[in-house]
Motif scaffolding. Structure first.
Motif, PDB file in Angstrom:
ATOM      1  N   ALA A  36       0.834  -1.205   0.000  1.00 21.07           N
ATOM      2  CA  ALA A  36       0.000   0.000   0.000  1.00 21.07           C
ATOM      3  C   ALA A  36       0.868   1.255   0.000  1.00 21.07           C
ATOM      4  CB  ALA A  36      -0.929   0.000   1.212  1.00 21.07           C
ATOM      5  N   GLU A  37       1.939   1.244   0.778  1.00 17.25           N
ATOM      6  CA  GLU A  37       2.846   2.400   0.812  1.00 17.25           C
ATOM      7  C   GLU A  37       3.529   2.597  -0.543  1.00 17.25           C
ATOM      8  OE1 GLU A  37       6.866   3.759   3.189  1.00 17.25           O
ATOM      9  OE2 GLU A  37       5.492   2.353   4.127  1.00 17.25           O
ATOM     10  N   LEU A  38       3.948   1.510  -1.173  1.00 14.85           N
ATOM     11  CA  LEU A  38       4.581   1.618  -2.488  1.00 14.85           C
ATOM     12  C   LEU A  38       3.600   2.136  -3.541  1.00 14.85           C
ATOM     13  CD1 LEU A  38       6.752  -1.634  -2.560  1.00 14.85           C
ATOM     14  CD2 LEU A  38       7.542   0.737  -2.358  1.00 14.85           C
ATOM     15  N   LYS A  39       2.330   1.703  -3.464  1.00 15.36           N
ATOM     16  CA  LYS A  39       1.318   2.198  -4.402  1.00 15.36           C
ATOM     17  C   LYS A  39       1.087   3.690  -4.207  1.00 15.36           C
ATOM     18  CE  LYS A  39      -1.449  -1.965  -5.110  1.00 15.36           C
ATOM     19  NZ  LYS A  39      -2.767  -2.586  -4.907  1.00 15.36           N
ATOM     20  N   ARG A  40       1.019   4.141  -2.937  1.00 16.23           N
ATOM     21  CA  ARG A  40       0.841   5.572  -2.655  1.00 16.23           C
ATOM     22  C   ARG A  40       1.991   6.391  -3.235  1.00 16.23           C
ATOM     23  NH1 ARG A  40      -1.258   4.180   2.325  1.00 16.23           N
ATOM     24  NH2 ARG A  40       0.832   4.128   3.201  1.00 16.23           N
ATOM     25  N   GLU A  41       3.220   5.909  -3.021  1.00 16.74           N
ATOM     26  CA  GLU A  41       4.380   6.635  -3.532  1.00 16.74           C
ATOM     27  C   GLU A  41       4.380   6.669  -5.060  1.00 16.74           C
ATOM     28  OE1 GLU A  41       7.776   4.762  -1.827  1.00 16.74           O
ATOM     29  OE2 GLU A  41       7.377   5.532   0.188  1.00 16.74           O
ATOM     30  N   ALA A  42       4.017   5.560  -5.706  1.00 15.40           N
ATOM     31  CA  ALA A  42       3.973   5.527  -7.173  1.00 15.40           C
ATOM     32  C   ALA A  42       2.901   6.467  -7.700  1.00 15.40           C
ATOM     33  CB  ALA A  42       3.720   4.098  -7.661  1.00 15.40           C
ATOM     34  N   ARG A  43       1.737   6.487  -7.036  1.00 14.12           N
ATOM     35  CA  ARG A  43       0.653   7.389  -7.439  1.00 14.12           C
ATOM     36  C   ARG A  43       1.090   8.846  -7.290  1.00 14.12           C
ATOM     37  NH1 ARG A  43      -3.399   6.259  -3.743  1.00 14.12           N
ATOM     38  NH2 ARG A  43      -3.453   4.177  -4.624  1.00 14.12           N
ATOM     39  N   ALA A  44       1.788   9.158  -6.207  1.00 14.97           N
ATOM     40  CA  ALA A  44       2.265  10.529  -5.994  1.00 14.97           C
ATOM     41  C   ALA A  44       3.296  10.913  -7.055  1.00 14.97           C
ATOM     42  CB  ALA A  44       2.858  10.666  -4.601  1.00 14.97           C
ATOM     43  N   ARG A  45       4.161   9.992  -7.435  1.00 17.88           N
ATOM     44  CA  ARG A  45       5.142  10.278  -8.495  1.00 17.88           C
ATOM     45  C   ARG A  45       4.445  10.526  -9.831  1.00 17.88           C
ATOM     46  NH1 ARG A  45       8.267   6.239  -6.043  1.00 17.88           N
ATOM     47  NH2 ARG A  45       7.408   4.704  -7.469  1.00 17.88           N
ATOM     48  N   ARG A  46       3.456   9.671 -10.166  1.00 21.24           N
ATOM     49  CA  ARG A  46       2.731   9.869 -11.431  1.00 21.24           C
ATOM     50  C   ARG A  46       2.009  11.204 -11.445  1.00 21.24           C
ATOM     51  NH1 ARG A  46       1.234   4.350 -10.676  1.00 21.24           N
ATOM     52  NH2 ARG A  46      -0.784   5.052  -9.921  1.00 21.24           N
ATOM     53  N   ARG A  47       1.391  11.561 -10.307  1.00 22.95           N
ATOM     54  CA  ARG A  47       0.683  12.840 -10.207  1.00 22.95           C
ATOM     55  C   ARG A  47       1.654  14.008 -10.380  1.00 22.95           C
ATOM     56  NH1 ARG A  47      -1.420  12.713  -4.983  1.00 22.95           N
ATOM     57  NH2 ARG A  47      -2.706  10.986  -5.675  1.00 22.95           N
ATOM     58  N   ALA A  48       2.835  13.906  -9.779  1.00 24.94           N
ATOM     59  CA  ALA A  48       3.829  14.973  -9.905  1.00 24.94           C
ATOM     60  C   ALA A  48       4.323  15.100 -11.346  1.00 24.94           C
ATOM     61  CB  ALA A  48       4.996  14.714  -8.962  1.00 24.94           C
ATOM     62  N   VAL A  49       4.522  13.972 -12.006  1.00 25.71           N
ATOM     63  CA  VAL A  49       4.969  14.016 -13.408  1.00 25.71           C
ATOM     64  C   VAL A  49       3.885  14.626 -14.282  1.00 25.71           C
ATOM     65  CG1 VAL A  49       5.486  12.543 -15.395  1.00 25.71           C
ATOM     66  CG2 VAL A  49       6.603  12.125 -13.206  1.00 25.71           C
ATOM     67  N   ARG A  50       2.632  14.231 -14.067  1.00 25.80           N
ATOM     68  CA  ARG A  50       1.517  14.773 -14.844  1.00 25.80           C
ATOM     69  C   ARG A  50       1.382  16.276 -14.617  1.00 25.80           C
ATOM     70  NH1 ARG A  50      -3.129  12.289 -12.632  1.00 25.80           N
ATOM     71  NH2 ARG A  50      -1.960  10.403 -12.949  1.00 25.80           N
ATOM     72  N   ARG A  51       1.499  16.709 -13.351  1.00 20.17           N
ATOM     73  CA  ARG A  51       1.396  18.131 -13.030  1.00 20.17           C
ATOM     74  C   ARG A  51       2.539  18.916 -13.683  1.00 20.17           C
ATOM     75  NH1 ARG A  51       1.438  18.017  -7.370  1.00 20.17           N
ATOM     76  NH2 ARG A  51      -0.654  17.175  -7.532  1.00 20.17           N
ATOM     77  N   ALA A  52       3.747  18.361 -13.649  1.00 19.61           N
ATOM     78  CA  ALA A  52       4.893  19.035 -14.260  1.00 19.61           C
ATOM     79  C   ALA A  52       4.714  19.134 -15.773  1.00 19.61           C
ATOM     80  CB  ALA A  52       6.182  18.291 -13.923  1.00 19.61           C
ATOM     81  N   ARG A  53       4.152  18.086 -16.385  1.00 18.46           N
ATOM     82  CA  ARG A  53       3.923  18.109 -17.833  1.00 18.46           C
ATOM     83  C   ARG A  53       2.939  19.217 -18.211  1.00 18.46           C
ATOM     84  NH1 ARG A  53       1.660  12.926 -19.073  1.00 18.46           N
ATOM     85  NH2 ARG A  53       3.664  12.121 -18.425  1.00 18.46           N
ATOM     86  N   TRP A  54       1.836  19.337 -17.453  1.00 16.67           N
ATOM     87  CA  TRP A  54       0.850  20.392 -17.755  1.00 16.67           C
ATOM     88  C   TRP A  54       1.420  21.777 -17.478  1.00 16.67           C
ATOM     89  CZ3 TRP A  54      -3.147  20.505 -20.718  1.00 16.67           C
ATOM     90  CH2 TRP A  54      -3.802  19.328 -21.008  1.00 16.67           C
ATOM     91  N   ARG A  55       2.220  21.910 -16.417  1.00 16.66           N
ATOM     92  CA  ARG A  55       2.846  23.205 -16.149  1.00 16.66           C
ATOM     93  C   ARG A  55       3.755  23.603 -17.309  1.00 16.66           C
ATOM     94  NH1 ARG A  55       2.397  25.625 -11.566  1.00 16.66           N
ATOM     95  NH2 ARG A  55       1.610  24.577  -9.744  1.00 16.66           N
ATOM     96  N   LYS A  56       4.456  22.624 -17.871  1.00 17.82           N
ATOM     97  CA  LYS A  56       5.351  22.915 -18.994  1.00 17.82           C
ATOM     98  C   LYS A  56       4.544  23.298 -20.239  1.00 17.82           C
ATOM     99  CE  LYS A  56       9.599  21.080 -20.864  1.00 17.82           C
ATOM    100  NZ  LYS A  56      10.515  19.945 -20.869  1.00 17.82           N
ATOM    101  N   ARG A  57       3.433  22.588 -20.501  1.00 23.30           N
ATOM    102  CA  ARG A  57       2.586  22.905 -21.664  1.00 23.30           C
ATOM    103  C   ARG A  57       1.982  24.298 -21.563  1.00 23.30           C
ATOM    104  NH1 ARG A  57      -0.969  17.377 -22.047  1.00 23.30           N
ATOM    105  NH2 ARG A  57       0.678  16.032 -22.824  1.00 23.30           N
ATOM    106  N   LEU A  58       1.565  24.683 -20.354  1.00 18.43           N
ATOM    107  CA  LEU A  58       0.914  25.974 -20.145  1.00 18.43           C
ATOM    108  C   LEU A  58       1.899  27.083 -19.806  1.00 18.43           C
ATOM    109  CD1 LEU A  58      -2.170  24.774 -18.100  1.00 18.43           C
ATOM    110  CD2 LEU A  58      -2.079  25.377 -20.515  1.00 18.43           C
ATOM    111  N   HIS A  59       3.199  26.753 -19.848  1.00 14.52           N
ATOM    112  CA  HIS A  59       4.259  27.722 -19.553  1.00 14.52           C
ATOM    113  C   HIS A  59       4.077  28.342 -18.172  1.00 14.52           C
ATOM    114  CE1 HIS A  59       5.589  27.307 -23.674  1.00 14.52           C
ATOM    115  NE2 HIS A  59       4.344  27.548 -24.076  1.00 14.52           N
ATOM    116  N   LEU A  60       3.725  27.511 -17.198  1.00 17.42           N
ATOM    117  CA  LEU A  60       3.569  27.964 -15.824  1.00 17.42           C
ATOM    118  C   LEU A  60       4.857  27.685 -15.058  1.00 17.42           C
ATOM    119  CD1 LEU A  60       0.006  26.615 -15.079  1.00 17.42           C
ATOM    120  CD2 LEU A  60       0.655  28.960 -15.565  1.00 17.42           C
TER     121      LEU A  60
END
Length: 136
Positions: A36-60
């Motif tokens: 469960a802890e490993l799944k939480r950490e993986a989900r948080a990493r995916r969310r951070a990567v997705r957020r960084a990708r959108w920030r880069k697309r929107l030039h934020l």
């Protein structure tokens, strides 16, 4: 840290005493927690990567409160709210029947039946009021 007789380093002292059970089923509860802890950490990493990708697309910027790169989030939010309010007000003004009720046709009542016409007596000159009946 010392070494064991086989040349491998010893375990860190903060780990405490490590007990390896004979039956692996005894580790099932701990394995569920670790998964469960490993799944939480993986989900948080995916969310951070997705957020960084959108920030880069929107030039934020990476951080919203970075004074070197101000964010466009607040001005875009204000602009979006203003556009929605403007469009709603235009629809309310232009849509017939939304702002004022449509007048209903008045009820004409019962039909009028034409009867004998009543005219003033011929002896009365025009312009004089008709004679009222005598009160008696």
């Amino acid at each position: 840290m010392g070494t064991l007789g086989n040349g491998l380093p010893d375990l860190p002292p903060e780990w405490g005493e490590v007990v390896i059970p004979d039956d692996p089923a005894e580790l099932a509860e701990e394995a569920v927690k670790v998964r469960a802890e490993l799944k939480r950490e993986a989900r948080a990493r995916r969310r951070a990567v997705r957020r960084a990708r959108w920030r880069k697309r929107l030039h934020l910027p990476e951080r919203i409160d970075d004074p070197e790169a101000p964010s466009l989030a607040l001005p875009l939010l204000v602009l979006a709210v203003a556009v929605v309010i403007t469009l709603l007000s235009l629809v309310l003004i232009a849509w017939p029947g939304l702002t004022r009720p449509i007048p209903r046709q008045p009820n004409p009542g019962p039909p009028v039946v034409p009867g004998p016409s009543v005219s003033a007596p011929a002896s009365t000159p025009p312009g004089t009021p008709p004679a009222s009946p005598a009160a008696g």
